[in-house]
Design a protein around this motif. Structure first.
Motif, PDB file in Angstrom:
ATOM      1  N   PHE A 196       0.828  -1.207   0.000  1.00  0.00           N
ATOM      2  CA  PHE A 196       0.000   0.000   0.000  1.00  0.00           C
ATOM      3  C   PHE A 196       0.863   1.259   0.000  1.00  0.00           C
ATOM      4  N   LEU A 197       1.954   1.240   0.787  1.00  0.00           N
ATOM      5  CA  LEU A 197       2.841   2.400   0.820  1.00  0.00           C
ATOM      6  C   LEU A 197       3.488   2.630  -0.540  1.00  0.00           C
ATOM      7  N   TRP A 199       2.218   1.767  -3.438  1.00  0.00           N
ATOM      8  CA  TRP A 199       1.160   2.295  -4.300  1.00  0.00           C
ATOM      9  C   TRP A 199       0.909   3.774  -3.998  1.00  0.00           C
ATOM     10  N   LEU A 200       0.901   4.123  -2.720  1.00  0.00           N
ATOM     11  CA  LEU A 200       0.646   5.499  -2.302  1.00  0.00           C
ATOM     12  C   LEU A 200       1.725   6.443  -2.839  1.00  0.00           C
ATOM     13  N   VAL A 203       1.101   7.057  -6.563  1.00  0.00           N
ATOM     14  CA  VAL A 203      -0.133   7.762  -6.932  1.00  0.00           C
ATOM     15  C   VAL A 203       0.115   9.245  -7.213  1.00  0.00           C
ATOM     16  N   ARG A 204       1.034   9.855  -6.484  1.00  0.00           N
ATOM     17  CA  ARG A 204       1.256  11.306  -6.625  1.00  0.00           C
ATOM     18  C   ARG A 204       1.617  11.675  -8.063  1.00  0.00           C
ATOM     19  N   MET A 210      -5.015   5.530  -9.037  1.00  0.00           N
ATOM     20  CA  MET A 210      -6.140   5.693  -8.113  1.00  0.00           C
ATOM     21  C   MET A 210      -7.453   5.932  -8.856  1.00  0.00           C
ATOM     22  N   TYR A 233      -1.135  14.814   1.835  1.00  0.00           N
ATOM     23  CA  TYR A 233      -0.610  13.589   1.224  1.00  0.00           C
ATOM     24  C   TYR A 233       0.656  13.119   1.931  1.00  0.00           C
ATOM     25  N   VAL A 237       1.473   9.661   4.009  1.00  0.00           N
ATOM     26  CA  VAL A 237       2.618   8.792   3.719  1.00  0.00           C
ATOM     27  C   VAL A 237       3.436   8.560   4.994  1.00  0.00           C
ATOM     28  N   ASN A 240       1.649   6.203   7.403  1.00  0.00           N
ATOM     29  CA  ASN A 240       1.749   4.805   6.979  1.00  0.00           C
ATOM     30  C   ASN A 240       3.140   4.235   7.239  1.00  0.00           C
TER      31      ASN A 240
END
Length: 345
Positions: A196-197, A199-200, A203-204, A210, A233, A237, A240
């Motif tokens: 998930f991190l 992917w996060l 995403v930016r 997303m 954001y 991050v 997480n």
């Protein structure tokens, strides 16, 4: 015998679910027969220490369960049960998140039928991509463990380092209705957290991850997000990363089954910070127009109502988080009080 029941319970957690009951019944009958033979040979029941020695000779539960798994090559038998558990959990969550995002895109698309068809076609590739990343992650674990670069719990790798006395107690329903966390659950949370991190962080610069096709609309839309969202954001991050670090430390210290109330309270406290960043945005402006002079007459009213709705929604979320936080602190305090009261009697 409780120790044997605890042993079989630990084995069951790593067995293929389709044949779990049959395998466990066969294994129980086999082990009970061996136990009876040993007791008949010495003419008395085995002591707890002798039963523990006998179970240690049989091997760790995860190794016993691995014998009933299909032959694996990339991922060894010690790590495979955990890998398979993570794969099942990740598949469910991936499909759930993908389904929600796809539903939103379908209802907001100009051509819902075409968008829905595209979502269905892409679903297998999303699952394959997820499976590839998880397999690669565990292959790296296998490679590193084999070369002693990292340590896997002794109970999962080395029979010599395993002790039956370290088995968790028999499962019982606690007040919340949840069972104790297992090692596989702790590993699953850590791996899912890392994915998930990753992917996060992507995403930016790649919002398509997303929003899917909706990312195109964001580029041509007359609206734009304010810089305060980037502050939000990076706080997310950081939060997480903090959670992952805490879980990794718990894993290394073998304390994944311990109470997590402190972690939950600290995480919720820190989680209020990104919410407050958005709530305290100047003039509550979270979305603005790219060309205010040209687009204000047409979109000004919509912009004001949208910003106000987002602000009120954030306020509601903040209130809910604070109430949850107070409830958990109160629950923790009451539990501590009960333990102290019981100890004083």
């Amino acid at each position: 015998m409780e120790l044997l029941d605890r042993y079989l319970q630990a084995v069951k957690k790593h067995l293929p679910w389709q044949r779990q009951d049959d395998i466990l019944a066969e294994l129980r009958a086999n082990l009970e027969s061996q136990l009876e033979d040993q007791e008949a040979e010495i003419g008395r029941p085995l002591t707890a220490a002798e039963v523990e020695t006998w179970l240690k000779q049989i091997g760790p539960p995860i190794m016993v369960a691995a014998r009933y798994q299909p032959q694996q090559y990339v991922i060894g038998p010690a790590i495979f049960p955990t890998y398979w558990y993570v794969m099942k959990i990740a598949s469910v969550w991936t499909l759930a998140i993908y389904g929600i995002v796809s539903a939103v895109l379908v209802f907001s698309a100009a051509d819902p039928s075409w968008t829905a068809m595209g979502a269905v076609v892409r679903a297998p590739f999303v699952l394959m991509n997820m499976a590839a990343w998880i397999t690669l992650t565990f292959a790296v674990f296998e490679f590193a463990v084999a070369r002693s670069w990292i340590t896997w719990p002794a109970s999962a790798v080395s029979p010599e380092g395993w002790s039956p006395s370290s088995l968790p107690p028999l499962d019982k329903q606690v007040a919340s209705g949840k069972k104790p966390r297992t090692y596989a659950m702790a590993i699953a949370e850590l791996v899912m957290g890392f994915l998930f991190l990753g992917w996060l962080l992507l995403v930016r610069d790649h919002p398509v991850l997303m929003f899917g096709p909706g990312a195109v609309y964001m580029r041509i839309s007359p609206f734009q997000i304010e810089p305060v969202w980037y502050t939000f954001y990076w706080w997310v991050v950081g939060l997480n990363f903090f959670q992952l670090t805490w879980r990794y430390v718990d894993l290394m210290r073998r304390s994944w089954q311990g109470p997590r109330i402190v972690q939950q309270i600290v995480t919720k406290l820190l989680g209020l910070i990104p919410l407050l960043v958005l709530i305290n945005a100047p003039d509550h402006l979270l979305i603005t127009l790219k060309h205010p002079v040209l687009d204000s007459p047409r979109y000004g009213g919509m912009l004001d109502s949208t910003n106000m709705a987002i602000h009120k929604g954030l306020m509601l979320v903040c209130v809910i988080v604070v109430l949850q936080l107070l409830w958990e602190i109160g629950q923790s305090g009451m539990e501590t009080y009960r333990r102290r009261l019981g100890a004083s009697r």
